[in-house]
Write a protein that holds these residues in place. Structure first.
Motif, PDB file in Angstrom:
ATOM      1  N   LEU A  68     -27.457 -49.441 -42.352  1.00 23.77           N
ATOM      2  CA  LEU A  68     -25.809 -49.783 -42.457  1.00 23.77           C
ATOM      3  C   LEU A  68     -26.188 -48.557 -40.890  1.00 23.77           C
ATOM      4  O   LEU A  68     -26.253 -46.945 -41.013  1.00 23.77           O
ATOM      5  N   PRO A  69     -25.788 -48.564 -40.164  1.00 23.93           N
ATOM      6  CA  PRO A  69     -25.934 -47.513 -38.704  1.00 23.93           C
ATOM      7  C   PRO A  69     -24.256 -47.002 -39.070  1.00 23.93           C
ATOM      8  O   PRO A  69     -23.497 -46.234 -39.061  1.00 23.93           O
ATOM      9  N   PRO A  70     -25.248 -44.876 -38.980  1.00 26.57           N
ATOM     10  CA  PRO A  70     -24.440 -43.887 -39.076  1.00 26.57           C
ATOM     11  C   PRO A  70     -23.057 -44.106 -37.936  1.00 26.57           C
ATOM     12  O   PRO A  70     -22.188 -43.867 -38.901  1.00 26.57           O
ATOM     13  N   VAL A  71     -23.578 -43.936 -37.186  1.00 25.60           N
ATOM     14  CA  VAL A  71     -21.990 -44.519 -36.244  1.00 25.60           C
ATOM     15  C   VAL A  71     -20.942 -45.257 -36.220  1.00 25.60           C
ATOM     16  O   VAL A  71     -19.909 -45.836 -36.226  1.00 25.60           O
ATOM     17  N   ALA A 102     -18.129 -40.451 -45.136  1.00 20.17           N
ATOM     18  CA  ALA A 102     -18.894 -40.391 -44.321  1.00 20.17           C
ATOM     19  C   ALA A 102     -20.728 -40.544 -45.058  1.00 20.17           C
ATOM     20  O   ALA A 102     -21.159 -41.877 -45.054  1.00 20.17           O
ATOM     21  N   GLN A 103     -20.918 -39.562 -45.595  1.00 16.94           N
ATOM     22  CA  GLN A 103     -22.206 -39.691 -46.182  1.00 16.94           C
ATOM     23  C   GLN A 103     -22.489 -40.653 -47.019  1.00 16.94           C
ATOM     24  O   GLN A 103     -23.629 -40.822 -47.638  1.00 16.94           O
ATOM     25  N   ALA A 104     -21.937 -40.407 -47.783  1.00 11.98           N
ATOM     26  CA  ALA A 104     -21.763 -40.786 -49.051  1.00 11.98           C
ATOM     27  C   ALA A 104     -21.796 -42.404 -49.098  1.00 11.98           C
ATOM     28  O   ALA A 104     -22.222 -42.600 -49.959  1.00 11.98           O
ATOM     29  N   ILE A 105     -20.894 -43.054 -47.784  1.00  8.21           N
ATOM     30  CA  ILE A 105     -20.857 -44.435 -47.565  1.00  8.21           C
ATOM     31  C   ILE A 105     -22.616 -44.880 -47.756  1.00  8.21           C
ATOM     32  O   ILE A 105     -22.374 -45.998 -47.431  1.00  8.21           O
ATOM     33  N   ILE A 106     -22.574 -43.412 -46.185  1.00  8.97           N
ATOM     34  CA  ILE A 106     -23.759 -44.460 -45.949  1.00  8.97           C
ATOM     35  C   ILE A 106     -25.178 -44.336 -47.256  1.00  8.97           C
ATOM     36  O   ILE A 106     -26.274 -44.838 -47.454  1.00  8.97           O
ATOM     37  N   ALA A 107     -25.055 -43.408 -48.069  1.00  7.48           N
ATOM     38  CA  ALA A 107     -26.212 -43.333 -48.775  1.00  7.48           C
ATOM     39  C   ALA A 107     -26.400 -44.166 -50.401  1.00  7.48           C
ATOM     40  O   ALA A 107     -27.027 -44.234 -50.920  1.00  7.48           O
TER      41      ALA A 107
END
Length: 230
Positions: A68-71, A102-107
């Motif tokens: 997933l792109p962080p932006v 946001a970080q939890a969704i990425i990880a």
């Protein structure tokens, strides 16, 4: 060379601004990793153990989510938390909570993917054998998780490594506000933009040290488990 020496001096002197950023980084990344483990491991477990229609599509979706792109995540979370968004009344925009989300969704897809691989590498008949020997479903699931604990530890390391180095989404939903939402990655980017290379080097060095210490601790625990299994 002088910038590097100044960076180490700031670390040794315990500059309050530096350690304030370090503490917030540990809180945000730690909570985000914890959330990703809470949601990611059950997802990986369900995909590895259970069979259901559409499972292959869900696995493909999970694998795609690992990149997933962080932006993009930052944009979606911003739309949710913005003043006129569905969750705007919560007032979470430009707060550490928004950064954790946001970080939890990425990880989470990363932890789920590694967990799926770890549990999927076990003998597929093991759960049925445990149930046949009289274990309850909960006991069998727990024993499977224990059997795959080395791979699950790697999943936690991968999730933490992703969030602690993340900058795009954190900048978008946190805003890099001094004393409130400034973490090591966003602070490094900001100081480079201002030309304060000595402070940027200090933040970068602490970020590397923090990531190394956490991963070293998890690796030690992983190796300790290996020695016990021999």
């Amino acid at each position: 060379m002088n910038d590097g020496l100044q960076a180490f001096q700031m670390l040794l002197n315990g500059e309050p601004e530096v350690w304030e950023v370090v503490w917030l980084t540990m809180r945000v990344s730690g909570l985000a990793t914890l959330l990703s483990v809470v949601f990611g491991i059950p997802i990986g477990f369900s995909l590895a153990v259970h069979h259901f229609p559409g499972k292959k599509s869900v696995v493909r979706l999970m694998n795609a989510g690992m990149g997933l792109p962080p932006v993009v995540v930052g944009l979606l979370v911003s739309l949710l938390l913005w003043r006129y968004g569905p969750l705007g009344d919560l007032g979470l925009m430009y707060s550490p909570s928004a950064m954790v989300l946001a970080q939890a969704i990425i990880a989470t897809p990363i932890v789920a993917g590694f967990s799926f691989a770890a549990l999927g590498s076990l003998n597929p008949k093991l759960r049925h054998q445990l149930l046949a020997l009289g274990a309850t479903s909960a006991q069998a699931n727990w024993l499977l998780l224990k059997e795959a604990r080395l791979g699950l530890t790697a999943a936690v390391m991968a999730g933490f490594g992703r969030v602690v180095s993340e900058v795009g989404a954190s900048m978008m939903v946190g805003g890099n506000i001094k004393g409130q939402t400034r973490v090591l990655t966003t602070a490094t980017v900001m100081e480079v933009g201002k030309g304060n290379y000595e402070l940027a080097l200090a933040f970068g060095a602490i970020l590397l040290l923090l990531a190394y210490c956490i991963v070293a601790l998890l690796t030690y625990l992983q190796n300790h488990e290996k020695r016990e299994m021999i």
